[in-house]
Enzyme design. Structure first.
Site, mmCIF file in Angstrom:
data_model
loop_
_atom_site.group_PDB
_atom_site.id
_atom_site.type_symbol
_atom_site.label_atom_id
_atom_site.label_comp_id
_atom_site.label_asym_id
_atom_site.label_seq_id
_atom_site.Cartn_x
_atom_site.Cartn_y
_atom_site.Cartn_z
ATOM 1 N N MET A 262 -3.863 4.814 1.513
ATOM 2 C CA MET A 262 -4.095 5.243 2.804
ATOM 3 C C MET A 262 -5.292 6.232 2.797
ATOM 4 O O MET A 262 -5.913 6.456 3.734
ATOM 5 C CB MET A 262 -2.941 5.885 3.612
ATOM 6 C CG MET A 262 -1.985 4.620 4.083
ATOM 7 S SD MET A 262 -2.551 3.685 5.479
ATOM 8 C CE MET A 262 -2.749 4.860 6.854
ATOM 9 N N GLY B 150 -2.356 4.682 -4.283
ATOM 10 C CA GLY B 150 -2.355 3.201 -4.783
ATOM 11 C C GLY B 150 -1.657 3.401 -5.807
ATOM 12 O O GLY B 150 -1.400 2.475 -6.514
ATOM 13 N N HIS C 227 0.696 -1.318 0.014
ATOM 14 C CA HIS C 227 0.022 -0.014 -0.060
ATOM 15 C C HIS C 227 0.859 1.298 0.009
ATOM 16 O O HIS C 227 1.954 1.262 0.212
ATOM 17 C CB HIS C 227 -1.099 -0.058 1.332
ATOM 18 C CG HIS C 227 -0.195 0.524 2.528
ATOM 19 N ND1 HIS C 227 -0.448 1.737 2.757
ATOM 20 C CD2 HIS C 227 0.045 -0.214 3.507
ATOM 21 C CE1 HIS C 227 0.244 1.935 3.903
ATOM 22 N NE2 HIS C 227 0.487 0.870 4.685
ATOM 23 N N CYS C 228 0.311 2.455 -0.474
ATOM 24 C CA CYS C 228 0.906 3.507 -0.363
ATOM 25 C C CYS C 228 -0.158 4.746 -0.029
ATOM 26 O O CYS C 228 -1.099 4.257 0.778
ATOM 27 C CB CYS C 228 1.429 3.977 -1.799
ATOM 28 S SG CYS C 228 0.459 4.237 -3.279
ATOM 29 N N ARG C 229 -0.045 5.980 -0.351
ATOM 30 C CA ARG C 229 -1.095 6.948 -0.190
ATOM 31 C C ARG C 229 -2.006 6.706 -1.032
ATOM 32 O O ARG C 229 -3.543 6.938 -0.397
ATOM 33 C CB ARG C 229 -0.369 8.378 -0.471
ATOM 34 C CG ARG C 229 -1.107 9.604 0.131
ATOM 35 C CD ARG C 229 -0.463 10.725 -0.283
ATOM 36 N NE ARG C 229 -0.495 11.119 -1.664
ATOM 37 C CZ ARG C 229 -1.643 11.848 -2.171
ATOM 38 N NH1 ARG C 229 -2.590 12.435 -1.639
ATOM 39 N NH2 ARG C 229 -1.374 12.112 -3.521
#
Length: 97
Positions: A91, A66, A62-64
């Site tokens: 996120m 996608g 995951h990241c901020r």
């Protein structure tokens, strides 16, 4: 195959032991994290040895939002990982849920 924030949250709430990796930058991780292991996207190609033995296990990235985790998913798949799941919306979606 991607994973929704709802599914991820349910599994974390149940206390499942997940191979969960955050590919954001350290400052983003310090501000807000959900217990994932931090491997910034730029470092990932050089840290694949840390994921040795997980090639056939479910790996969640995951990241901020996608986008970076989609790139991480691609890198992992190019290196023989068979079950990499990207958290849709990252996120931002996780916290909005």
């Amino acid at each position: 195959m991607d994973i929704t924030v709802q599914e991820l949250k349910e599994r974390l709430d149940k206390g499942e032991d997940l191979n969960l990796f955050d590919v954001r930058e350290p400052n983003e991780y310090e501000d807000d994290n959900i217990g994932a292991t931090l491997i910034p996207l730029g470092d990932l190609p050089y840290r694949l040895d840390e994921l040795e033995g997980m090639e056939d296990e479910e790996v969640i990235v995951h990241c901020r939002s996608g986008a970076r985790s989609a790139r991480a998913q691609q890198i992992l798949e190019e290196n023989g990982f068979t079950n990499v799941r990207n958290v849709i919306g990252g996120m931002l979606a996780y916290r909005a849920q």
